[in-house]
Scaffold this motif. Sequence first.
Motif, PDB file in Angstrom:
ATOM      1  N   GLU B 327       0.819  -1.211   0.000  1.00  0.00           N
ATOM      2  CA  GLU B 327       0.000   0.000   0.000  1.00  0.00           C
ATOM      3  C   GLU B 327       0.860   1.270   0.000  1.00  0.00           C
ATOM      4  O   GLU B 327       1.822   1.385   0.738  1.00  0.00           O
ATOM      5  N   SER B 328       0.433   2.188  -0.854  1.00  0.00           N
ATOM      6  CA  SER B 328       1.172   3.454  -0.915  1.00  0.00           C
ATOM      7  C   SER B 328       0.367   4.563  -0.240  1.00  0.00           C
ATOM      8  O   SER B 328      -0.861   4.543  -0.229  1.00  0.00           O
ATOM      9  N   VAL B 329       1.080   5.507   0.297  1.00  0.00           N
ATOM     10  CA  VAL B 329       0.439   6.644   0.962  1.00  0.00           C
ATOM     11  C   VAL B 329       0.955   7.900   0.287  1.00  0.00           C
ATOM     12  O   VAL B 329       2.159   8.026   0.041  1.00  0.00           O
ATOM     13  N   SER B 330       0.015   8.775   0.005  1.00  0.00           N
ATOM     14  CA  SER B 330       0.463   9.979  -0.691  1.00  0.00           C
ATOM     15  C   SER B 330       0.888  11.049   0.306  1.00  0.00           C
ATOM     16  O   SER B 330       0.439  11.073   1.452  1.00  0.00           O
ATOM     17  N   CYS B 331       1.744  11.897  -0.162  1.00  0.00           N
ATOM     18  CA  CYS B 331       2.303  12.930   0.718  1.00  0.00           C
ATOM     19  C   CYS B 331       2.377  14.227  -0.051  1.00  0.00           C
ATOM     20  O   CYS B 331       3.004  14.292  -1.088  1.00  0.00           O
ATOM     21  N   ARG B 332       1.681  15.251   0.486  1.00  0.00           N
ATOM     22  CA  ARG B 332       1.761  16.553  -0.169  1.00  0.00           C
ATOM     23  C   ARG B 332       2.531  17.493   0.764  1.00  0.00           C
ATOM     24  O   ARG B 332       1.949  18.278   1.497  1.00  0.00           O
ATOM     25  N   MET B 333       3.847  17.285   0.794  1.00  0.00           N
ATOM     26  CA  MET B 333       4.725  18.057   1.675  1.00  0.00           C
ATOM     27  C   MET B 333       4.246  18.004   3.133  1.00  0.00           C
ATOM     28  O   MET B 333       4.410  18.942   3.908  1.00  0.00           O
ATOM     29  N   GLY B 334       3.610  16.857   3.427  1.00  0.00           N
ATOM     30  CA  GLY B 334       3.181  16.734   4.829  1.00  0.00           C
ATOM     31  C   GLY B 334       1.898  15.943   4.943  1.00  0.00           C
ATOM     32  O   GLY B 334       1.338  15.435   3.955  1.00  0.00           O
ATOM     33  N   TYR B 335       1.471  15.802   6.212  1.00  0.00           N
ATOM     34  CA  TYR B 335       0.279  15.019   6.529  1.00  0.00           C
ATOM     35  C   TYR B 335      -0.718  15.963   7.177  1.00  0.00           C
ATOM     36  O   TYR B 335      -0.386  16.671   8.140  1.00  0.00           O
ATOM     37  N   TYR B 336      -1.932  15.987   6.593  1.00  0.00           N
ATOM     38  CA  TYR B 336      -2.947  16.931   7.088  1.00  0.00           C
ATOM     39  C   TYR B 336      -3.971  16.164   7.899  1.00  0.00           C
ATOM     40  O   TYR B 336      -4.396  15.081   7.522  1.00  0.00           O
ATOM     41  N   TYR B 337      -4.363  16.729   9.044  1.00  0.00           N
ATOM     42  CA  TYR B 337      -5.318  16.025   9.879  1.00  0.00           C
ATOM     43  C   TYR B 337      -6.108  17.037  10.699  1.00  0.00           C
ATOM     44  O   TYR B 337      -5.733  18.207  10.816  1.00  0.00           O
ATOM     45  N   GLY B 338      -7.198  16.526  11.258  1.00  0.00           N
ATOM     46  CA  GLY B 338      -7.997  17.349  12.163  1.00  0.00           C
ATOM     47  C   GLY B 338      -8.913  18.308  11.413  1.00  0.00           C
ATOM     48  O   GLY B 338      -8.777  18.533  10.207  1.00  0.00           O
ATOM     49  N   ARG B 339      -9.879  18.802  12.203  1.00  0.00           N
ATOM     50  CA  ARG B 339     -10.896  19.667  11.580  1.00  0.00           C
ATOM     51  C   ARG B 339     -10.294  20.989  11.137  1.00  0.00           C
ATOM     52  O   ARG B 339     -10.741  21.619  10.216  1.00  0.00           O
ATOM     53  N   ARG B 340      -9.290  21.403  11.840  1.00  0.00           N
ATOM     54  CA  ARG B 340      -8.740  22.730  11.512  1.00  0.00           C
ATOM     55  C   ARG B 340      -7.573  22.611  10.539  1.00  0.00           C
ATOM     56  O   ARG B 340      -6.824  23.562  10.343  1.00  0.00           O
ATOM     57  N   GLY B 341      -7.383  21.389  10.017  1.00  0.00           N
ATOM     58  CA  GLY B 341      -6.377  21.217   8.974  1.00  0.00           C
ATOM     59  C   GLY B 341      -4.955  21.384   9.468  1.00  0.00           C
ATOM     60  O   GLY B 341      -4.133  22.054   8.859  1.00  0.00           O
ATOM     61  N   GLN B 342      -4.681  20.768  10.676  1.00  0.00           N
ATOM     62  CA  GLN B 342      -3.294  20.785  11.139  1.00  0.00           C
ATOM     63  C   GLN B 342      -2.432  19.985  10.175  1.00  0.00           C
ATOM     64  O   GLN B 342      -2.920  19.102   9.468  1.00  0.00           O
ATOM     65  N   LYS B 343      -1.124  20.282  10.200  1.00  0.00           N
ATOM     66  CA  LYS B 343      -0.225  19.643   9.241  1.00  0.00           C
ATOM     67  C   LYS B 343       1.030  19.153   9.955  1.00  0.00           C
ATOM     68  O   LYS B 343       1.579  19.833  10.816  1.00  0.00           O
ATOM     69  N   LEU B 344       1.426  17.912   9.598  1.00  0.00           N
ATOM     70  CA  LEU B 344       2.723  17.415  10.026  1.00  0.00           C
ATOM     71  C   LEU B 344       3.605  17.462   8.789  1.00  0.00           C
ATOM     72  O   LEU B 344       3.429  16.698   7.846  1.00  0.00           O
ATOM     73  N   GLY B 345       4.508  18.402   8.749  1.00  0.00           N
ATOM     74  CA  GLY B 345       5.247  18.689   7.525  1.00  0.00           C
ATOM     75  C   GLY B 345       6.160  17.566   7.075  1.00  0.00           C
ATOM     76  O   GLY B 345       6.542  16.696   7.853  1.00  0.00           O
ATOM     77  N   CYS B 346       6.517  17.594   5.794  1.00  0.00           N
ATOM     78  CA  CYS B 346       7.475  16.621   5.262  1.00  0.00           C
ATOM     79  C   CYS B 346       8.334  17.340   4.242  1.00  0.00           C
ATOM     80  O   CYS B 346       8.032  18.459   3.820  1.00  0.00           O
ATOM     81  N   HIS B 347       9.403  16.704   3.871  1.00  0.00           N
ATOM     82  CA  HIS B 347      10.279  17.327   2.868  1.00  0.00           C
ATOM     83  C   HIS B 347       9.851  16.848   1.481  1.00  0.00           C
ATOM     84  O   HIS B 347       8.959  16.015   1.340  1.00  0.00           O
ATOM     85  N   SER B 348      10.495  17.337   0.477  1.00  0.00           N
ATOM     86  CA  SER B 348      10.044  17.004  -0.872  1.00  0.00           C
ATOM     87  C   SER B 348      10.624  15.670  -1.317  1.00  0.00           C
ATOM     88  O   SER B 348      11.807  15.405  -1.137  1.00  0.00           O
ATOM     89  N   HIS B 349       9.752  14.830  -1.801  1.00  0.00           N
ATOM     90  CA  HIS B 349      10.165  13.535  -2.351  1.00  0.00           C
ATOM     91  C   HIS B 349       9.023  13.085  -3.237  1.00  0.00           C
ATOM     92  O   HIS B 349       7.920  13.645  -3.199  1.00  0.00           O
ATOM     93  N   ARG B 350       9.240  12.018  -4.027  1.00  0.00           N
ATOM     94  CA  ARG B 350       8.146  11.603  -4.908  1.00  0.00           C
ATOM     95  C   ARG B 350       7.038  10.973  -4.078  1.00  0.00           C
ATOM     96  O   ARG B 350       7.283  10.492  -2.964  1.00  0.00           O
ATOM     97  N   SER B 351       5.858  10.983  -4.632  1.00  0.00           N
ATOM     98  CA  SER B 351       4.689  10.524  -3.893  1.00  0.00           C
ATOM     99  C   SER B 351       3.751   9.831  -4.882  1.00  0.00           C
ATOM    100  O   SER B 351       3.728  10.197  -6.067  1.00  0.00           O
ATOM    101  N   PRO B 352       2.956   8.894  -4.477  1.00  0.00           N
ATOM    102  CA  PRO B 352       2.903   8.250  -3.165  1.00  0.00           C
ATOM    103  C   PRO B 352       4.004   7.203  -2.996  1.00  0.00           C
ATOM    104  O   PRO B 352       4.553   6.741  -3.974  1.00  0.00           O
ATOM    105  N   LEU B 353       4.233   6.846  -1.730  1.00  0.00           N
ATOM    106  CA  LEU B 353       5.277   5.879  -1.438  1.00  0.00           C
ATOM    107  C   LEU B 353       4.708   4.702  -0.655  1.00  0.00           C
ATOM    108  O   LEU B 353       3.835   4.863   0.191  1.00  0.00           O
ATOM    109  N   SER B 354       5.240   3.487  -0.942  1.00  0.00           N
ATOM    110  CA  SER B 354       4.914   2.329  -0.124  1.00  0.00           C
ATOM    111  C   SER B 354       5.984   2.201   0.973  1.00  0.00           C
ATOM    112  O   SER B 354       6.838   3.074   1.099  1.00  0.00           O
ATOM    113  N   MET B 355       5.945   1.118   1.711  1.00  0.00           N
ATOM    114  CA  MET B 355       6.775   1.044   2.920  1.00  0.00           C
ATOM    115  C   MET B 355       8.274   1.206   2.669  1.00  0.00           C
ATOM    116  O   MET B 355       8.941   2.025   3.305  1.00  0.00           O
ATOM    117  N   ILE B 356       8.802   0.409   1.724  1.00  0.00           N
ATOM    118  CA  ILE B 356      10.265   0.406   1.556  1.00  0.00           C
ATOM    119  C   ILE B 356      10.781   1.782   1.135  1.00  0.00           C
ATOM    120  O   ILE B 356      11.648   2.346   1.810  1.00  0.00           O
TER     121      ILE B 356
END
Lengths: 488, 623
Positions: B327-356
Motif C-alpha cells: 500500500e502506498s500513501v500519498s504525501c503533499r509536503m506533509g500530513y494533514y489532519y484534524g478539523r482545523r487542517g493541522q499539518k505534520l510537515g514533510c520534505h520534498s520527495h516523490r509521492s505516493p510511497l509504499s513502505m520500503i
Amino acid sequence: MAKSSVAAIDWITVLLFLLLVGFGWGNIYSASYENEAFSLTDFSQVYVKQAYWILLSIVLIVIIQAIEAKFYERFAGLIYVISIVSLLGLFVFGKTISGATSWYAFGPVRIQPSEFAKICTALALAKFLSDMQTNIKLVNHQLRAFLIIALPAIVIVPQPDPGSALVYAAFFFPLYREGLAAIYLIIGVSAAVLFVYTLLLGPFIIIIGSLLFIIGLLIPKVSSLHKERKTKIYLSISLLISLLVICYFVIQISSIKIALDGLHYYIELIIFGFLVTAFGIITGLLVEKKSFERQKLKYSGYIITLLVIIGFCFSVNYIFNNVFEQRHRDRFNIVLGKEVDAKGIGYNTNQSQIAIGSGGWIGKGWKEGTQTKGGFVPEQHTDYIFSTVGEEWGFLGGGMVIVLFVLLLIRLIHLAERQKNQFSRVYGYSVIGILFIHFAINIGMVTGLMPTIGIPLPFFSYGGSGLWGFTILLFIFVKLDANRVNEW
Amino acid sequence: MRKLLLYLIIVTTGVVFIARLFYLQIYNTSFIALSEDNAIKVIYDYPQRGAIYDRNGKLLVTNQPSYDVMVIPRELKPFDTLEFCSILNITKEKLKKSLKKARVYSPRVPSIVIPQLTKDEYAYLQEKMRKFEGFYIQKRSLRDYQTTYGANVLGYIGEVNESQIGKDPYYLSGDLIGIDGVEKKYEKTLRGIKGVKRIQKDRFNRDIGAYKNGRFDTLPVNGKDITITLDTKLQEYGQKLMENKRGGIVALEPSTGEILALVTAPSYKPELLVGRKRSANFTKLVYDTIAIPLFDRGLKAEYPPGSPFKTINALIGLQEGVIDTEESVSCRMGYYYGRRGQKLGCHSHRSPLSMIPGIANSCNAYFATVYRRIIEKYDTPQEGIEAWRKHVESFGLGHYLGNDLSAGRPGKVPTAKYYDKIYQYPKYKWYATATLSNAIGQGEVLSTPIQLANMTAAIANRGHYYTPHIIKAIDGKPVEFENYTKPKSTTINKEHFEPVIEGMHEVYTKGTASFLQVEGIDICGKTGTAENFTKIDGVKTQLTDHSVFIAFAPKENPKIALAVFIEHGYWGARYAGRIASLMIEKHLRDSISRTDIEDWILTHSLEEEYAKPYSGEPFKINQ
C-alpha cells in the motif's frame, strides 16, 4: 606427732589451699612466661621460681605438722621478739627494692620479714589473750593488746610500706570475737565513711548531714517521752525509709563516680538530707529500745559527738590537703572518681580494669590475654595477678576465685569456733583477719574499688616470702586445729 | 552473735566483688574494645587490583606503585612542620587541616595525610622519615592507564567517602574504590580482598608477635583481571571522529549484545584522574557545566530518537496488520489532519510511497498514517497507545536496559495515563492525532543512544536482542551471565523485519544516506533529524536539529549495529550518518576507503554551533 592428729587435719582447708595455689601458679605462668619453651630449670623465669617456692612450701607444711602444737604457744613471745628485731634490723641491713627497704638479701634469695611478722604477731596476740589474767573488757588490757599489734605496724610504716602496715587492722577480727566492744567497730567504720565522704563532698555537707543524723537520732527519744505507743508506727515508717536508704546507697556504690553537678546537685542534696535524717531515726529507735535496760544517753553526749564529727571532718580535710603527699591524694582521687588520669597515676587501675573487663563471661583463655601478654598491667604477676584471672578466665574464673576465698574464710571461722583452746581460737581468727584483709584490699584495688595499696593476694601472687608467710600462717592453724583432739 | 557479724562481713565482701566483676566483665562492654585498642595493631595487606583488557587482549589498565604518607594521630610527636611541609611541598595550613581531620576520624587508626607521592618525593621523604614519629609511608598501587581512550567506560578509582564506609565495613578511610565505569561496576571482582594481620603489641607499643598466632590473619586475595567487550581500535577511532562535537556513539555486536564502542564526546584522558593531580583535574571536569565531559552521553543523554523510530512504527504496523508492504500513501509536503487542517510537515520527495521507499525517503506522511491506524485500530486511543507502547518497549526502549554499565537512563515511552493526565481526561477527550509526533520519533518519546543501538541490534537480529554488556571475561574465563546470553524477543514476528530492513538498506542505496555508501558493504541504516529546544533566559528557543543515525552491517549476519547521536548536527546524514559509515567500515575492514568522508568529519567542528546559545546574541539555526 600423734597419729590421731594427722587424721584430724582439715582436708577441706588443705584442698582449698591447693586449689588456690595451683590456679595462682597457672596465672603467674601466663602473666610472666617469656617464651613458649616450657622449662623447670630456667631460674630466670618467674614461674619456675614460684614452682620451687610452692614445692618448698609443701616441705614447710610437713615440718609445721611435725612440730609439737604446744611449741607455738610456748614460744610465741620469743618468736614475736625475734620478728620485731628482724624488722628493726632492716633499717641497718635492709635491701631497698622499688623504694621500700623491706628485704634481707642472701645472695639471690630475698626475704621480706614483714610477711612473717604477721604470723608472729598473731601468735603473740593469741598468747596474750588466752592468758588467764587477761580481760579484754579492761581498757588497760585493751591497750596492751593494741600495743602488741601496733608495734610491728609502726616499725613497718617507715620502711616505707604502709600497705603491709594496714594489714594489722586484721587483728580487729580476733579482738572483736574475744569480746572487744562493738563501739570500736562503729567508731572505726564511721570514721572511714566520714573520711571518704568528706573527701568527696567537702566538710560542710558532711557536717550538715551529721547534724541531721543526730536530729534524727533524737526524734524517737523525744517523742518516746510523750507517747510510747507510737513506736510501732515509727518502726514501720522507718523500715520503709531504710529500704530507700539502701536503694540510694546501692545506686551510689554501683555508679562509683558520684556525679554532683547542675540541678542534680541540689536534688541529690535534698535527698541526701532526708535519707540521713531517716537513717538517724532508725538508729535512734534501735538505741532507744536497747537503752531501756541500760542508762540513757544524755543530750550532752549527742552534742559532744557532733563536735567530734565536726573536728574530724575539718582535720580530714586538713590532713588530706596538707599532710598527705600528692601520690596519696592521687590514689584516693582515682577511687573516688574525682580525677582520672589514665596515662599517669591512674594507669595501673585503668589497665587492670581493662584487663578484667575485657574478659567477659569465660575470658580469653589461658595464655591468650592480650593485656597480660602485652604487659599492660604493671606488677601483674604479683599484686595485680587477679587481673590475669579476670582477663583469661572471665567472670566465671574470677568469680570462682572469690568464691574459693570466701569458702576458705568461712571454713576457717568454722574451724576457729570449734577450738576448745582459746589460744587456737584467737590465732584462728587472726589468720582469718589477715587473709580477709589481704583478699579485700587486693581485689578491691585490682577491680578499682579501693585505692592503690600494694599488698599481695594470698596464695596467688608471685613471691616466695609472701607464699611462705601465708602458708606458715595457715598451716600453723591447721596444726593447732588437728591437735584439738589432744586437748581437753 | 559476734561470729555472725564476721560471717556477714566476709560474705558481703565476696558478693560486692562478684557484683563488681559482673559490672566490669558483663554489664560494661566497653573494655573489650579498649583492650583491643591497647594491644592489637591491625595491618592491612592490599592486594593488586585486577587489570583490564579489551576484547582483543590489549592491556588497557594496570597498576603502578604509589606512596601515601600516613599518620596515626595518637603516636604523633612534635616535629619540624616547616621541614615536613617543604619536603612535601604543601602549606602548613593544609597539613594542620589534614592532621585535624585524621584526629577527628580516629586517633588510633591510620589516616592519609598526603596521598600518592611521586617516586622522587618518596625517595627524599623516606630518608627523613625517622624524624617524623607518628608518620609512615604506605605503599599502594595506583591505576596505570595504557590507553588514552575509553575513560567513560573504564571509569576511575578514588578514595572512599564516609557514606561508602558506612555502607560497607570492608572499606577504611583512605581505601580506594571504583567510582565510575567498569571500575565501579566490577569493583568487587577487581579489588580482590585485602589481607589482615593482627599484631600483638606490648605496653611500649612494640610488636611482640602475631595475635593468637595468626589464627585470625588472612592473606590478601588479588583482584581478578577482567576482559571487556570494547574494541579499543574502534573506540579510539570513534573518539577521534567525535572531536569537536558533542554526542555519543554506541556500537554493539548484534549476535551477542557486546558493546564494541561506547563513545561520548567531549571526553577526557583517563590518566587525568590518577595521582595527586586527580582532584584538580576532577574539579575542572566537574565544573565544566556546558560541555559536561563527565556526563556519558552514550548512556545517559535522553534525546528524541527522531526518524530512526519510524522503523519501529513500520514494524508495529505490519504486526498489527494495519498496513502491508504494498500500500502506498500519498504525501503533499506533509500530513494533514484534524478539523482545523493541522499539518505534520514533510520534505520534498516523490509521492505516493509504499513502505520500503517510505523508509528510504523517511516520509512523515506515510508514518503518520501508519501510526494513526495503529492507535485507531482499538476502540479507544488509550487502548491503542497501550498496545503500541508494549511493542515499543519490547525493543528495550522506555526502561533501564539492565546492563552492567555504571550509569543509564530509562528513556521514555508515553503511556495512556500520561496523555490522560496532560489532556485532563476525562474532562477533555484526546485522539490518536494528539500523539501524532510519536509517529516520527519526536514528541514524548525519548531514548538514550545505547537504547537506540540496542533497538538497531534487535532489528538486525530480526526480532530479538541480547542485553548490551561490557564484561567479556573474568580471569580469562568467558562470562556467561544468563541476563547476557539469553535473547530477549520483541513482539514483532520475524517475517515483518525483512521489508523494514530492505527499506533501511535503500536508505543507503537510494535514500537519504545514499552518498555514504561504502563499496562492497551492505549497510542498512536510517537517518534522523531531531528538533530540539532549550530555554534561553526563560524563553523556549529552538536550536539546530540533532543529527541522528542508526545502522547495522552487513545486511545478512550483521556484525555491528550502532547508533550515532550528534547534538545540533543539523540533519541525520550530515554528521551522524558519516560517522556511522566510517565506524562500520573501520570495524568490518579495519581500513577506510571513504577517506573523503573521513576528512570531512575530521575537519568539521560544531564548537561554533554550541557557542551560539551562550553568545547572548540572536542567532540562526539549521544553517
